[in-house]
Design a protein around this motif. Structure first.
Motif, PDB file in Angstrom:
ATOM      1  N   VAL A 146       9.059   1.790  -0.443  1.00  0.00           N
ATOM      2  CA  VAL A 146       9.891   1.014  -1.358  1.00  0.00           C
ATOM      3  C   VAL A 146      10.452  -0.221  -0.634  1.00  0.00           C
ATOM      4  CG1 VAL A 146      12.093   1.102  -2.595  1.00  0.00           C
ATOM      5  CG2 VAL A 146      10.422   2.912  -2.907  1.00  0.00           C
ATOM      6  N   LYS A 147      10.739  -0.064   0.657  1.00  0.00           N
ATOM      7  CA  LYS A 147      11.237  -1.224   1.425  1.00  0.00           C
ATOM      8  C   LYS A 147      10.157  -2.296   1.525  1.00  0.00           C
ATOM      9  CE  LYS A 147      14.393   1.726   3.844  1.00  0.00           C
ATOM     10  NZ  LYS A 147      14.871   2.362   5.033  1.00  0.00           N
ATOM     11  N   VAL A 148       8.913  -1.881   1.713  1.00  0.00           N
ATOM     12  CA  VAL A 148       7.806  -2.855   1.766  1.00  0.00           C
ATOM     13  C   VAL A 148       7.666  -3.539   0.401  1.00  0.00           C
ATOM     14  CG1 VAL A 148       5.361  -3.216   2.275  1.00  0.00           C
ATOM     15  CG2 VAL A 148       6.620  -1.440   3.504  1.00  0.00           C
ATOM     16  N   ALA A 149       7.798  -2.754  -0.671  1.00  0.00           N
ATOM     17  CA  ALA A 149       7.683  -3.325  -2.031  1.00  0.00           C
ATOM     18  C   ALA A 149       8.765  -4.378  -2.253  1.00  0.00           C
ATOM     19  CB  ALA A 149       7.788  -2.217  -3.075  1.00  0.00           C
ATOM     20  N   HIS A 150       9.982  -4.092  -1.808  1.00  0.00           N
ATOM     21  CA  HIS A 150      11.081  -5.043  -2.012  1.00  0.00           C
ATOM     22  C   HIS A 150      10.910  -6.286  -1.142  1.00  0.00           C
ATOM     23  CE1 HIS A 150      13.817  -1.613  -3.687  1.00  0.00           C
ATOM     24  NE2 HIS A 150      12.793  -1.887  -4.446  1.00  0.00           N
ATOM     25  N   LEU A 151      10.379  -6.058   0.057  1.00  0.00           N
ATOM     26  CA  LEU A 151      10.085  -7.182   0.957  1.00  0.00           C
ATOM     27  C   LEU A 151       9.046  -8.095   0.298  1.00  0.00           C
ATOM     28  CD1 LEU A 151      10.596  -7.981   3.984  1.00  0.00           C
ATOM     29  CD2 LEU A 151       8.602  -6.579   4.538  1.00  0.00           C
ATOM     30  N   ALA A 152       8.001  -7.487  -0.240  1.00  0.00           N
ATOM     31  CA  ALA A 152       6.946  -8.264  -0.909  1.00  0.00           C
ATOM     32  C   ALA A 152       7.540  -9.046  -2.077  1.00  0.00           C
ATOM     33  CB  ALA A 152       5.844  -7.321  -1.403  1.00  0.00           C
ATOM     34  N   GLU A 153       8.358  -8.377  -2.874  1.00  0.00           N
ATOM     35  CA  GLU A 153       8.959  -9.044  -4.034  1.00  0.00           C
ATOM     36  C   GLU A 153       9.790 -10.256  -3.594  1.00  0.00           C
ATOM     37  OE1 GLU A 153      11.400  -6.515  -6.466  1.00  0.00           O
ATOM     38  OE2 GLU A 153      11.979  -8.164  -7.781  1.00  0.00           O
ATOM     39  N   ALA A 154      10.542 -10.078  -2.515  1.00  0.00           N
ATOM     40  CA  ALA A 154      11.410 -11.174  -2.051  1.00  0.00           C
ATOM     41  C   ALA A 154      10.599 -12.365  -1.553  1.00  0.00           C
ATOM     42  CB  ALA A 154      12.330 -10.649  -0.949  1.00  0.00           C
ATOM     43  N   PHE A 155       9.363 -12.112  -1.123  1.00  0.00           N
ATOM     44  CA  PHE A 155       8.489 -13.202  -0.674  1.00  0.00           C
ATOM     45  C   PHE A 155       7.523 -13.653  -1.781  1.00  0.00           C
ATOM     46  CE2 PHE A 155       9.904 -12.023   3.554  1.00  0.00           C
ATOM     47  CZ  PHE A 155       9.914 -13.241   4.227  1.00  0.00           C
ATOM     48  N   GLY A 156       7.720 -13.132  -2.988  1.00  0.00           N
ATOM     49  CA  GLY A 156       6.849 -13.519  -4.103  1.00  0.00           C
ATOM     50  C   GLY A 156       5.413 -13.075  -3.918  1.00  0.00           C
ATOM     51  N   MET A 157       5.232 -11.942  -3.228  1.00  0.00           N
ATOM     52  CA  MET A 157       3.879 -11.441  -2.941  1.00  0.00           C
ATOM     53  C   MET A 157       3.599 -10.171  -3.722  1.00  0.00           C
ATOM     54  SD  MET A 157       3.506 -11.492   1.139  1.00  0.00           S
ATOM     55  CE  MET A 157       2.028 -12.248   1.685  1.00  0.00           C
ATOM     56  N   HIS A 158       2.321  -9.900  -3.916  1.00  0.00           N
ATOM     57  CA  HIS A 158       1.952  -8.585  -4.427  1.00  0.00           C
ATOM     58  C   HIS A 158       1.914  -7.601  -3.269  1.00  0.00           C
ATOM     59  CE1 HIS A 158       0.980  -9.845  -8.449  1.00  0.00           C
ATOM     60  NE2 HIS A 158       0.264 -10.837  -7.977  1.00  0.00           N
ATOM     61  N   MET A 159       2.308  -6.350  -3.538  1.00  0.00           N
ATOM     62  CA  MET A 159       2.043  -5.279  -2.577  1.00  0.00           C
ATOM     63  C   MET A 159       0.954  -4.425  -3.208  1.00  0.00           C
ATOM     64  SD  MET A 159       4.356  -2.188  -0.973  1.00  0.00           S
ATOM     65  CE  MET A 159       4.213  -1.004  -2.305  1.00  0.00           C
ATOM     66  N   GLU A 160      -0.220  -4.462  -2.616  1.00  0.00           N
ATOM     67  CA  GLU A 160      -1.321  -3.642  -3.140  1.00  0.00           C
ATOM     68  C   GLU A 160      -1.321  -2.315  -2.416  1.00  0.00           C
ATOM     69  OE1 GLU A 160      -3.038  -3.877  -5.814  1.00  0.00           O
ATOM     70  OE2 GLU A 160      -1.819  -5.649  -6.206  1.00  0.00           O
ATOM     71  N   VAL A 161      -1.085  -1.256  -3.195  1.00  0.00           N
ATOM     72  CA  VAL A 161      -0.846   0.067  -2.623  1.00  0.00           C
ATOM     73  C   VAL A 161      -2.152   0.707  -2.147  1.00  0.00           C
ATOM     74  CG1 VAL A 161      -0.007   2.386  -3.153  1.00  0.00           C
ATOM     75  CG2 VAL A 161       1.257   0.386  -3.948  1.00  0.00           C
ATOM     76  N   HIS A 162      -2.133   1.214  -0.916  1.00  0.00           N
ATOM     77  CA  HIS A 162      -3.313   1.861  -0.340  1.00  0.00           C
ATOM     78  C   HIS A 162      -3.378   3.324  -0.738  1.00  0.00           C
ATOM     79  CE1 HIS A 162      -5.233   3.889   3.392  1.00  0.00           C
ATOM     80  NE2 HIS A 162      -6.145   3.687   2.461  1.00  0.00           N
TER      81      HIS A 162
END
Ligand code: LLH
Ligand code: MG
Length: 388
Positions: free
Chosen positions: A290-306
């Motif tokens: 969830v921390k990675v997801a929030h980090l991605a959101e803050a950088f305007g990036m997609h987090m593609e889940v493995h």
């Protein structure tokens, strides 16, 4: 509420997936395999569970002393306590153990509160589009042995409802692998079969050189691929920065690199990826993912889940800047992926005809565990009856 016990139950099952010498899965003859169920129990009778390759000794000597006596809702404190014990115990306490403990704690919390995990996280949706993610290539006739075989399988997956398709191509120890030329031939055959509009992705050999990775990327630019992941060793972040600077193809990563959310932050900061990647199994659970997801959101990036599985699905359903897809697989023409695993009564990632995977509305992780199967096939049980 206090944790009073952490148990591991090991049980046998029959598997039709065999691992090659590099660890890649392929269809093969049915053989015996072992799975473990980790269960955390509290003083008032609540419990939460998750599956994984977990050693009983690790739980007895490292995990239980940290957990027993703790409040199971203090997931953050527990996760950090276990992470700190990894520093001098990494071989005994790999991230997959942190993953199993964290997922069992989320399961427990959801069961106690009567809510599915994605709603505890803050739900954004209840279904996610899936992509068909193939096994790595092989030399099985009618399997994934030629570029044309990938094209045929891609068409079958489209017919089943998958809106997108990802190739894992040929890798060692298969003779002739890896080959950039053959990888591109398979990608071109799939593009040709599915037409210009279906999103396609490639996960090739993980140890190509910079120049080989660039040759692949240039080929995929022309085929309008959505992303490529892990073409080079992810320990060389500089190689990924270099690749991102040379190609317009989106690069997705890191996937298998150790370092949890810390590594993902470094990759984003360095410009080593266009889409960040991680799964519960890669980073040590739902709590860090969830921390990675929030980090991605803050950088305007997609987090593609493995990878698939309940933990990843709940996180995907709680992401405001969504991961585009759920990775469903690994798929192969000879494997019936829709059949539930032997220790579950139903599939954890049912997919409808439009290609959406639906998250379970049941409390916790929502797995319907077949406890009779587990106790009938308990490792000790089977050995005892074999001795009689
Ligand atoms: O090498 C493999 O068998 C797959 O690449 C596997 O690791 C898979 O989990 C993956 O990378 N998915 O994206
Ligand atoms: Mg991958």
């Amino acid at each position: 509420m206090k944790i009073v016990a952490v148990n591991v139950e090991k049980f046998h099952y029959r598997s039709k997936i065999v691992r090659d010498s590099e660890g890649h899965g392929h269809p093969g003859p049915e053989q015996d395999a072992v799975q473990s169920l980790l269960t955390i129990k509290t003083d008032d009778g609540a419990s939460g569970s998750y599956f994984g390759a977990i050693e009983t000794g690790t739980v007895e000597h490292i995990v239980a002393p940290v957990l027993v006596g703790e409040d199971p809702f203090y997931r953050e404190r527990i996760w950090h306590a276990l992470k700190e014990r990894q520093r001098l115990n990494l071989s005994a306490l790999p991230d997959r153990v942190l993953t199993a403990v964290d997922l069992a704690l989320w399961d427990l919390a959801g069961r106690v509160l009567g809510q599915p995990v994605h709603r505890l996280l803050g739900a954004a949706r209840d279904k996610v589009p899936a992509y068909a993610s193939t096994m790595v290539g092989d030399d099985l006739q009618g399997g994934l042995d030629t570029p044309e075989a990938y094209a045929r399988f891609a068409l079958a997956c489209k017919e089943r409802g998958y809106p997108a398709f990802k190739l894992h191509t040929w890798q060692p120890p298969l003779p002739g692998a890896p080959s950039v030329k053959r990888d591109l031939a398979a990608c071109a055959a799939v593009r040709e079969a599915l037409g210009p509009d279906v999103p396609l992705m490639l996960d090739p050999f993980h140890y190509y050189s910079r120049l080989e990775a660039l040759e692949l990327a240039r080929g995929l630019e022309g085929l309008h691929f959505l992303w490529m992941e892990e073409p080079m060793d992810e320990h060389s972040m500089s190689s990924f920065v270099w690749l991102c600077e040379q190609t317009s193809l989106p690069i997705c990563g890191p996937e298998t690199a150790e370092g949890k959310m810390y590594t993902r932050a470094e990759w984003i900061k360095a410009g080593a990826c266009d889409m960040v990647r991680g799964g519960v199994g890669d980073v040590g659970g739902i709590t860090p993912l969830v921390k990675v997801a929030h980090l991605a959101e803050a950088f305007g990036m997609h987090m593609e889940v493995h990878g698939g599985g309940v933990g990843n699905l709940h996180v995907l359903c709680a992401m405001a800047t969504p991961g585009l897809y759920y990775e469903r697989g690994l798929l192969h023409p000879f494997v019936d992926y829709d059949a539930p695993l032997p220790w579950l009564n139903e599939s954890v990632d049912p997919m409808d005809d439009e290609g959406y995977v639906h998250v379970s509305p049941k409390p916790g992780l929502g797995m319907d565990i077949n406890f009779d199967y587990i106790s009938d096939n308990r490792v000790g049980n089977r050995e005892l009856s074999l001795r009689v």
